[in-house]
Scaffold this active site. Structure first.
Site, short mmCIF file in Angstrom:
data_model
loop_
_atom_site.label_atom_id
_atom_site.label_comp_id
_atom_site.label_asym_id
_atom_site.label_seq_id
_atom_site.Cartn_x
_atom_site.Cartn_y
_atom_site.Cartn_z
N ASP A 197 0.82 -1.20 0.00
CA ASP A 197 0.00 0.00 0.00
C ASP A 197 0.87 1.27 0.00
O ASP A 197 0.35 2.38 -0.12
CB ASP A 197 -1.00 0.00 1.16
N SER A 198 2.18 1.08 0.06
CA SER A 198 3.12 2.18 -0.15
C SER A 198 2.91 2.80 -1.52
O SER A 198 3.36 3.93 -1.78
CB SER A 198 4.56 1.69 -0.02
N ASP A 223 -1.07 -6.07 -0.24
CA ASP A 223 -1.46 -5.46 1.03
C ASP A 223 -2.96 -5.25 1.09
O ASP A 223 -3.57 -4.79 0.10
CB ASP A 223 -0.79 -4.09 1.18
N LYS A 275 -1.39 -9.35 2.81
CA LYS A 275 -0.65 -8.93 4.00
C LYS A 275 -1.49 -7.99 4.83
O LYS A 275 -2.19 -7.13 4.28
CB LYS A 275 0.67 -8.24 3.63
N GLU A 292 -1.36 -5.60 8.65
CA GLU A 292 -0.56 -5.08 9.76
C GLU A 292 -1.14 -5.63 11.06
O GLU A 292 -2.32 -5.49 11.34
CB GLU A 292 -0.54 -3.56 9.74
N GLU A 323 9.33 -4.39 10.78
CA GLU A 323 9.76 -3.08 10.28
C GLU A 323 10.17 -2.14 11.40
O GLU A 323 9.49 -2.02 12.43
CB GLU A 323 8.64 -2.42 9.46
#
Length: 275
Positions: A51-52, A90, A120, A122, A189
């Site tokens: 999602d970056s 993501d 993915k 978080e 991270e």
């Protein structure tokens, strides 16, 4: 078996990634477009449609504004461009933090519409149950602990995590719960080297570090950072190219040739047939 099937390259999947725990380090990079995915495919075990892309491709200030539609569109492009690497997409902010059933439906939509091999999330404090719910229903899930970009508004910025004992204990516990829930790998991270090594030793799935030292089972970077497409990059990024400089040079050369009327030249020009 047809010749077509025999020649087809088998794409890596979650069991292949999970089996690399403690072995040869996993090579992972982000990808958002078909041509870049094709260029990265041979070198990488896993391509993350991160999602970056909200910041890297669309110029957003953070990842909070990224939508399902954006992730699916870029996921489709990366799947078209790659052949061998596992592709993970993501899940964007707001698509999985509620009820596990809703998260599962969104994950299934991503996988069906892109063809990706996993998603993915978080791994905040409420997420392990959701991971377990999805994994039990056939969705390969990668976790993400430490600095969590989708929590940027709560944290007040992109800040390294686990700096004190309470913070270290919290991240270690989140990693353990994520692993126990069935995640096939866990991104770690923005944490100190000692914590990254502790997490790697404590959980069964491979850890994939970003700003978390060489002590992890693999590494991932935002490809555009690694290629030098921005003026500034984080401390944990090593620039392997200066594509911004190359693009600026190429654009300047093009502008010079256009203004001098030396482009297009004979080689780039169509002519009518004589007679």
């Amino acid at each position: 078996m047809s010749a077509h099937r025999e020649d087809k390259i088998r794409r890596l999947a979650a069991p292949d990634i999970a089996a690399r725990k403690g072995g040869e380090p996993l090579v992972c990079l982000t990808a958002y477009t078909a041509p870049v995915a094709a260029a990265l495919d041979d070198a990488c075990d896993l391509l993350l449609v991160g999602d970056s892309l909200g910041m890297v491709v669309h110029g957003l200030p953070n990842t909070v504004g990224v939508t399902m539609e954006m992730m699916i569109l870029h996921g489709q492009a990366v799947m078209r461009g790659s052949k061998r690497a596992m592709v993970v997409v993501d899940m964007p902010f707001g698509s999985y933090e509620g009820a596990p059933k809703e998260a599962y439906a969104n994950a299934v939509r991503i996988m069906k519409e892109t063809g990706a091999q996993g998603v993915k999330v978080e791994s905040g404090p409420t997420i392990p149950d959701t991971i377990a719910y999805m994994v039990r229903r056939g969705v390969p899930v990668m976790g993400h602990v430490g600095l969590r970009p989708q929590a940027v508004l709560v944290d007040g910025g992109f800040k390294a995590k686990g700096k004190d004992e309470a913070g270290r204990a919290l991240i270690l516990e989140e990693a353990r719960l994520t692993a126990e829930a069935g995640a096939f790998a866990v991104v770690v991270e923005g944490v100190a080297e000692s914590l990254a090594r502790e997490i790697t030793a404590a959980i069964a799935p491979p850890t994939i570090g970003i700003g978390a030292s060489a002590g992890c089972d693999g590494q991932i970077l935002v490809t555009d950072d690694m290629l030098g497409l921005f003026d500034w990059t984080p401390k944990f990024v090593r620039r392997y190219a200066d594509l911004k400089g190359e693009i600026e040079r190429a654009a300047a050369d093009y502008a010079r040739d256009v203004k001098a009327r030396t482009f297009p030249g004979e080689a780039e020009t169509y002519y009518a047939k004589k007679g």
